[in-house]
Design a protein around this motif. Structure first.
Motif, PDB file in Angstrom:
ATOM      1  N   TRP A 107       0.864  -1.185   0.000  1.00 49.98           N
ATOM      2  CA  TRP A 107       0.000   0.000   0.000  1.00 49.98           C
ATOM      3  C   TRP A 107       0.893   1.225   0.000  1.00 49.98           C
ATOM      4  CZ3 TRP A 107      -1.542   3.322   4.464  1.00 49.98           C
ATOM      5  CH2 TRP A 107      -2.536   4.261   4.107  1.00 49.98           C
ATOM      6  N   PRO A 108       0.754   2.134  -0.967  1.00 52.94           N
ATOM      7  CA  PRO A 108       1.679   3.259  -1.085  1.00 52.94           C
ATOM      8  C   PRO A 108       1.514   4.330  -0.026  1.00 52.94           C
ATOM      9  CG  PRO A 108      -0.057   3.434  -2.730  1.00 52.94           C
ATOM     10  CD  PRO A 108      -0.233   2.107  -2.064  1.00 52.94           C
ATOM     11  N   ARG A 149       2.384   6.352   6.137  1.00 51.69           N
ATOM     12  CA  ARG A 149       3.513   5.848   5.351  1.00 51.69           C
ATOM     13  C   ARG A 149       3.136   4.556   4.616  1.00 51.69           C
ATOM     14  NH1 ARG A 149       8.867   6.874   8.034  1.00 51.69           N
ATOM     15  NH2 ARG A 149       9.114   4.618   8.116  1.00 51.69           N
ATOM     16  N   PRO A 150       3.896   4.198   3.577  1.00 55.38           N
ATOM     17  CA  PRO A 150       3.630   2.949   2.852  1.00 55.38           C
ATOM     18  C   PRO A 150       3.669   1.742   3.790  1.00 55.38           C
ATOM     19  CG  PRO A 150       5.127   4.320   1.592  1.00 55.38           C
ATOM     20  CD  PRO A 150       4.974   4.983   2.935  1.00 55.38           C
ATOM     21  N   ARG A 151       2.840   0.748   3.437  1.00 50.73           N
ATOM     22  CA  ARG A 151       2.741  -0.451   4.273  1.00 50.73           C
ATOM     23  C   ARG A 151       2.800  -1.723   3.431  1.00 50.73           C
ATOM     24  NH1 ARG A 151      -2.528   1.497   7.822  1.00 50.73           N
ATOM     25  NH2 ARG A 151      -1.479   3.121   9.062  1.00 50.73           N
ATOM     26  N   ILE A 152       3.206  -2.783   4.092  1.00 53.46           N
ATOM     27  CA  ILE A 152       3.093  -4.128   3.552  1.00 53.46           C
ATOM     28  C   ILE A 152       1.938  -4.803   4.277  1.00 53.46           C
ATOM     29  CG2 ILE A 152       4.198  -6.389   3.374  1.00 53.46           C
ATOM     30  CD1 ILE A 152       5.329  -4.259   1.480  1.00 53.46           C
ATOM     31  N   VAL A 153       1.045  -5.422   3.524  1.00 56.42           N
ATOM     32  CA  VAL A 153      -0.128  -6.084   4.102  1.00 56.42           C
ATOM     33  C   VAL A 153      -0.116  -7.544   3.658  1.00 56.42           C
ATOM     34  CG1 VAL A 153      -2.643  -6.129   4.260  1.00 56.42           C
ATOM     35  CG2 VAL A 153      -1.442  -3.933   4.046  1.00 56.42           C
ATOM     36  N   TYR A 154      -0.292  -8.444   4.624  1.00 60.13           N
ATOM     37  CA  TYR A 154      -0.348  -9.862   4.266  1.00 60.13           C
ATOM     38  C   TYR A 154      -1.269 -10.592   5.232  1.00 60.13           C
ATOM     39  CZ  TYR A 154       2.615 -11.646   8.107  1.00 60.13           C
ATOM     40  OH  TYR A 154       3.116 -12.018   9.331  1.00 60.13           O
ATOM     41  N   VAL A 155      -1.613 -11.845   4.871  1.00 58.38           N
ATOM     42  CA  VAL A 155      -2.477 -12.679   5.691  1.00 58.38           C
ATOM     43  C   VAL A 155      -1.659 -13.857   6.202  1.00 58.38           C
ATOM     44  CG1 VAL A 155      -4.538 -14.138   5.735  1.00 58.38           C
ATOM     45  CG2 VAL A 155      -4.549 -11.995   4.449  1.00 58.38           C
ATOM     46  N   THR A 156      -1.687 -14.075   7.514  1.00 52.94           N
ATOM     47  CA  THR A 156      -0.941 -15.167   8.134  1.00 52.94           C
ATOM     48  C   THR A 156      -1.616 -16.505   7.855  1.00 52.94           C
ATOM     49  OG1 THR A 156      -2.179 -15.148  10.209  1.00 52.94           O
ATOM     50  CG2 THR A 156      -0.346 -13.577  10.011  1.00 52.94           C
ATOM     51  N   ASP A 211       4.911  -1.344   8.562  1.00 51.02           N
ATOM     52  CA  ASP A 211       5.576  -0.199   7.962  1.00 51.02           C
ATOM     53  C   ASP A 211       6.563  -0.723   6.929  1.00 51.02           C
ATOM     54  OD1 ASP A 211       7.913   1.778   7.730  1.00 51.02           O
ATOM     55  OD2 ASP A 211       6.440   2.979   8.821  1.00 51.02           O
ATOM     56  N   ALA A 212       6.446  -0.267   5.680  1.00 54.78           N
ATOM     57  CA  ALA A 212       7.262  -0.813   4.597  1.00 54.78           C
ATOM     58  C   ALA A 212       8.750  -0.535   4.787  1.00 54.78           C
ATOM     59  CB  ALA A 212       6.797  -0.255   3.255  1.00 54.78           C
ATOM     60  N   LYS A 213       9.088   0.494   5.518  1.00 55.32           N
ATOM     61  CA  LYS A 213      10.501   0.847   5.706  1.00 55.32           C
ATOM     62  C   LYS A 213      11.127   0.095   6.865  1.00 55.32           C
ATOM     63  CE  LYS A 213      13.657   4.763   6.190  1.00 55.32           C
ATOM     64  NZ  LYS A 213      13.781   6.239   6.292  1.00 55.32           N
ATOM     65  N   THR A 214      10.353  -0.117   7.926  1.00 55.83           N
ATOM     66  CA  THR A 214      10.932  -0.694   9.146  1.00 55.83           C
ATOM     67  C   THR A 214      10.450  -2.096   9.470  1.00 55.83           C
ATOM     68  OG1 THR A 214       9.179   0.174  10.580  1.00 55.83           O
ATOM     69  CG2 THR A 214      11.054   1.634  10.105  1.00 55.83           C
ATOM     70  N   PHE A 269      -3.540   0.587  12.631  1.00 50.42           N
ATOM     71  CA  PHE A 269      -4.266  -0.383  11.817  1.00 50.42           C
ATOM     72  C   PHE A 269      -4.783  -1.505  12.722  1.00 50.42           C
ATOM     73  CE2 PHE A 269      -4.623  -4.148   9.143  1.00 50.42           C
ATOM     74  CZ  PHE A 269      -5.213  -3.665   7.981  1.00 50.42           C
ATOM     75  N   GLY A 270      -6.111  -1.660  12.787  1.00 48.64           N
ATOM     76  CA  GLY A 270      -6.680  -2.717  13.616  1.00 48.64           C
ATOM     77  C   GLY A 270      -6.227  -2.598  15.049  1.00 48.64           C
ATOM     78  N   ARG A 271      -5.844  -3.728  15.659  1.00 50.16           N
ATOM     79  CA  ARG A 271      -5.296  -3.742  17.011  1.00 50.16           C
ATOM     80  C   ARG A 271      -3.782  -3.904  16.911  1.00 50.16           C
ATOM     81  NH1 ARG A 271     -10.025  -7.073  17.673  1.00 50.16           N
ATOM     82  NH2 ARG A 271      -8.767  -8.979  17.482  1.00 50.16           N
ATOM     83  N   ASN A 272      -3.096  -2.772  17.012  1.00 52.89           N
ATOM     84  CA  ASN A 272      -1.630  -2.786  16.946  1.00 52.89           C
ATOM     85  C   ASN A 272      -1.117  -3.465  15.679  1.00 52.89           C
ATOM     86  OD1 ASN A 272      -1.320  -1.514  19.507  1.00 52.89           O
ATOM     87  ND2 ASN A 272      -1.749  -3.481  20.492  1.00 52.89           N
TER      88      ASN A 272
END
Length: 571
Positions: free
Chosen positions: A142-143, A149-156, A165-168, A175-178
């Motif tokens: 997500w840009p 800030r940009p994010r990476i989103v995935y499903v476990t 956070d895409a950088k760290t 987002f949601g709960r923590n």
């Protein structure tokens, strides 16, 4: 649950990629990146074309490529990955991927392979009970917007959606709960948080600050129960993780399509999820949902009726989830013809007319092509009568949709003409073996398996396609469509289940010889060849090719069959 983030630590474990770039540092002081230099979405773009205009690698230099680097992920989980299917993303000089049996997320320097950060969720028994485990197919980017800030989103594996956070690699606190949204919650149905059969291998798809997530289950050849979790599709706010909408792939009471479920079978039947990748048309705010079939891959007697939206391509509004149009590719499926991959957006010219189209590859070996604005087929799709089967209790649709154009990319149906004919003896043997199976065109129904015959219906394409999760690609310049396909028959037989393991009337299986003596010799198999009088072989599956004189004389390869006479297979 233990959550870990490692920054600049060296992790060891699975091959992620071998990449070639025009420069050593894509994030340094470089001119603007050429179009297509990044891969920010699983399908290359939201249209799922998997197209890139880059021309650095050519047919002339392909054999001179060298591996730039490797990243192993054996330690990212309790055991090494054995089924890596992921597609890494590359954005702004960083490669993002899921890796290892824990489905960890890693960020790697594209030019060197150096790990920048890693994130992993330890889900305990919830992860161990997950129906879709291992590293999955990847993740989403997500840009960012509105100051986020940009994010990476995935499903476990345990069906939880994580935003990082895409950088760290640190979970996004807002987002949601923590940084976490439990996808087993807010699903309009009760789901056991630990053992509920819900998961996902595919990646979420993100467009215009909306995350759309599907659902997957265990394979359905022998379900434990006719009562099952439903695979609803949901949209979430990419900033906050708040649920925006839900689309009921099995319509609830009073909803459109509910009347296609006879005897209230909608109330307990499950599955009908979207386990494949999805596609978005940002111009029209439309997301395309390729829906699988409902519970029971090969027996549907507990869910009489056509069963919307099983095995349907459904176009819904990206912002609201409201249905725009749908087309059911298979009525009351009993062949496991799940829609397995993302539809592809294409701009076509047909008979001088500009058409914004969407093409859906399928296990059936057809590409169903529609005007993506209206849902009207680009070329006729005809409802044709199909033969009914004779399995007690089954409900059969009298017709099925047949694509007229483009022609199938895979062989469909099995007939005597498909059997080998290398020698008269081999032809005779192939016909003898095939006589123990029911043969017929596409949509020939499964049979109750009996010994010595019929052992099963031979289905082609097989239960994994045709097309499967690998999907296709489209070149918008040449208008060429590229597709991966399998060619092998599946034997579809039904047997009575062990009542302690399933409450279904019939499940997938094959009758055995009641007088058989345990042996290591194996069964006997016949191979179905390509075209009229194809290529293949027949031999006892417990013996090497050299022990089958007729086949050795023909100089052809051998592929063994299964139990009870073996199923003919293609080569």
């Amino acid at each position: 649950m233990i959550r870990t983030q490692a920054t600049r630590n060296t992790a060891f474990g699975l091959l992620v990629a071998a990449l070639a770039f025009t420069s050593a540092d894509l994030r340094g002081q470089q001119p603007a990146k050429p179009k297509g230099a990044e891969w920010p979405v699983y399908g290359g773009d939201l249209a799922s074309t998997r197209y890139s205009p880059l021309d650095q690698i050519t047919a002339e230099n392909f054999n001179k490529l060298e591996i730039a680097w490797r990243f192993k992920a054996d330690a990212l989980g309790p055991r090494p990955e054995f089924n890596y299917e992921g597609t890494p993303l590359m954005v702004d000089g960083i490669v993002y991927a899921t890796a290892g049996t824990r489905r960890a997320v890693v960020a790697l320097e594209a030019a060197t392979g150096e790990m920048l950060w890693m994130h992993s969720e330890h889900e305990g028994k919830r992860g161990e009970a997950a129906p879709r485990q291992l590293s999955g197919r990847g993740l989403s980017y997500w840009p960012g917007s509105g100051g986020e800030r940009p994010r990476i989103v995935y499903v476990t594996p345990g069906y939880q959606m994580i935003a990082l956070d895409a950088k760290t690699g640190v979970p996004a606190a807002g987002f949601g709960r923590n940084g976490l949204v439990d996808l087993k919650e807010e699903d309009d149905q009760p789901i056991d948080l630990e053992k509920g059969e819900m998961g996902l291998h595919a990646t979420p798809i993100i467009a215009k600050d909306v995350i759309v997530v599907g659902a997957a289950h265990l394979p359905g050849g022998a379900p434990k129960s006719r009562i099952h979790e439903k695979g609803f599709v949901r949209g979430y706010d990419a900033k906050t993780g708040k649920r925006l909408w839900i689309f009921h792939t099995i319509p609830l009471a009073g909803e459109f399509g509910n009347d296609t479920w006879e005897r209230d079978s909608w109330s307990y039947t499950g599955n009908a999820g979207v386990w494949a990748q999805m596609t978005v048309d940002e111009e029209t705010n439309t997301v395309f949902l390729p829906v699988e079939l409902p519970t029971g891959d090969y027996y549907g007697g507990h869910r009489p009726g056509a069963g919307l939206f099983g095995e349907s391509l459904v176009a819904v509004d990206l912002k609201t989830g409201q249905r725009k149009w749908h087309f059911q590719l298979v009525h009351h499926g009993i062949w496991d013809m799940d829609i397995p991959c993302a539809p592809i957006l294409m701009d076509l010219v047909v008979d001088g007319r500009q058409i914004k189209a969407v093409g859906q590859p399928t296990k059936q070996g057809w590409i169903y092509t529609f005007d993506r604005l209206t849902g009207q087929p680009v070329w006729p799709i005809e409802e044709r009568p199909v033969a009914k089967g004779d399995v007690p209790g089954e409900w059969y649709s009298p017709t099925q949709p047949f694509v007229t154009k483009p022609p199938p990319f895979e062989r469909q149906g099995v007939s005597i003409d498909d059997l080998i004919d290398f020698t008269p003896a081999l032809r005779e043997e192939a016909v003898k073996v095939a006589s123990r199976y029911k043969l017929g065109p596409i949509f020939t129904a499964p049979v109750v398996s009996k010994f010595p015959s019929p052992l099963a219906t031979l289905m082609l394409p097989n239960a994994t396609g045709g097309a499967n999760w690998q999907g296709g690609a489209f070149d918008p310049e040449t208008k060429m469509f590229y597709i991966f396909s399998n060619t092998a028959p599946t034997p579809l037989g039904l047997v009575k289940p062990d009542p302690t393991k399933s409450d279904f009337d019939w499940v997938q299986g094959q009758a055995r010889d009641p007088n058989a003596v345990p042996s290591t010799a194996g069964g006997r198999g016949a191979a179905a060849g390509g075209g009229a009088g194809g290529r293949g072989a027949s031999a006892p599956s417990g013996q090497p090719p050299s022990s089958a004189p007729a086949i050795s004389a023909a100089g052809s390869p051998v592929e063994g069959g299964g139990r009870g006479g073996g199923a003919p297979r293609s080569t």
